[in-house]
Enzyme design. Structure first.
Site, PDB file in Angstrom:
ATOM      1  CE  LYS A 149      -3.704  -2.557   2.183  1.00 31.75           C
ATOM      2  NZ  LYS A 149      -4.335  -3.043   3.406  1.00 31.75           N
ATOM      3  CG  ASP A 190      -9.723  -0.210   5.082  1.00 25.80           C
ATOM      4  OD1 ASP A 190      -9.439  -0.490   3.909  1.00 25.80           O
ATOM      5  OD2 ASP A 190      -9.008  -0.514   6.061  1.00 25.80           O
ATOM      6  CD  GLN A 208      -3.212  -4.729   6.628  1.00 27.81           C
ATOM      7  OE1 GLN A 208      -3.104  -3.776   5.862  1.00 27.81           O
ATOM      8  NE2 GLN A 208      -3.908  -5.810   6.309  1.00 27.81           N
TER       9      GLN A 208
END
Ligand code: NAD
Length: 297
Positions: free
Chosen positions: A52, A119, A96
């Site tokens: 990422k 997200d 994460q």
């Protein structure tokens, strides 16, 4: 002829398409910024986060990384998120998952400012998605919609079967399928580990999205001729390779490809799209937080 859906190519288009928007934001003094937070020493999580970061660098998004000791007190993570929430240079925050057991996952998801929740996992953003008024679509189902767009997959009136009901893939995918919106309007069935006869459902489907995390369990004989098959699975299986494993999907590619009208390979299908849509959501977040208008691809 089966269409092999090339996620790498579509993801490249998305990333290139973001270029103008990133330039406009940067020229206005608001280079988009994404913060990644890792509280884990799991090699897969470490790899995802570093990919990422690399993706951000490639397109001109500023990437900030915070790494916390997995044994550190949970408060360190909650405090980190608060600091990032308050930092104007950060437009998107990604923690994460999974976080260690002593950390309250729901609290973490709730603590990210909804405007920075790229997200799309904050309860406010989940609610908005369900209500058809989304702020951020979660990256994987959003990326799948982009694949439908690129390959002219008709969802309106289609029978769609989603295999898996996770919060990050199955549920948001099903919610997008039922929206009265482009790439929605599908008659949607959600199957899961308690479904009695999975094949009876998938055989009726025009579109199957497999997201169960079970290697190769959707086989050609479970599919309708001409179906569009989207394989979300990324599963490590032992193999005689340098690393000692290989990555396979949830779909048994060889048998499915014989029947499908279109199919996503693993790797090179959904995975690159998930990564591209994180960049897309970050640019959207930057535009909305700064009031700088941009056109998104
Ligand atoms: P998860 O483990 O959270 O959920 C799996 C779901 O599948 C559950 O809802 C379960 O009910 C269902 N399921 C399990 N076994 C089943 C069976 N035999 N029949 C029917 N349903 C069954 O998984 P997840 O986070 O949604 O991820 C699913 C897969 O997708 C994993 O392989 C993961 O690595 C992969 N993934 C890929 C991407 C990508 O970008 N390609 C993104 C996220 C997840």
């Amino acid at each position: 002829m089966t269409d092999i859906i090339d996620g790498n190519a579509v993801a490249t288009d998305v990333r290139e398409g973001l270029g103008d928007a990133i330039e406009t934001l940067s020229e206005a003094g608001h280079t988009p910024g994404l913060a990644t937070v890792l509280m884990s020493d799991d090699p897969a999580s470490e790899t995802y986060v570093s990919m990422k970061q690399r993706d951000c660098e490639e397109v001109g998004i500023e990437s900030h990384h915070v790494e916390l000791d997995p044994d550190a007190p949970a408060d360190e993570l909650y405090d980190t998120v608060e600091d990032l929430n308050a930092d104007d240079a950060i437009h998107g925050i990604l923690v994460q998952m999974p976080v260690p057991d002593h950390v309250d996952t729901r609290r973490v998801l709730r603590s990210v400012r909804p405007e920075k929740d790229v997200d799309g996992f904050h309860p406010e953003n989940v609610g908005r998605l369900v209500a058809g008024n989304e702020r951020f679509k979660p990256c994987t189902p959003h990326g799948i919609q982009k694949l439908f767009d690129a390959y002219d997959v008709e969802t309106e009136g289609a029978e769609a079967v989603v295999v898996g009901r996770s919060d990050i893939v199955g549920k948001p995918m099903a919610n997008l399928f039922i929206q009265k919106a482009p790439f929605g309007n599908a008659t949607t069935t959600v199957c899961h580990s308690r479904t009695k006869d999975l094949a009876a459902h998938t055989r009726e489907a025009d579109i199957v999205v497999a997201a169960a995390g079970v290697p190769g369990f959707v086989t050609g004989d479970m599919l309708e001729e001409g179906a569009t098959v989207v394989d979300v699975g990324i599963n490590r299986v032992d193999a005689d390779t340098e690393k000692g494993y290989e990555l396979v999907g949830d779909v048994e590619y060889e048998s499915a490809e014989e029947v499908a009208g279109a199919i996503t390979p693993v790797p090179g299908g959904v995975g690159p799209m998930t990564r591209a849509m994180l960049l897309w959501n970050t640019v959207k977040a930057a535009s909305e937080q700064t009031g700088v208008d941009v056109t998104l691809p």
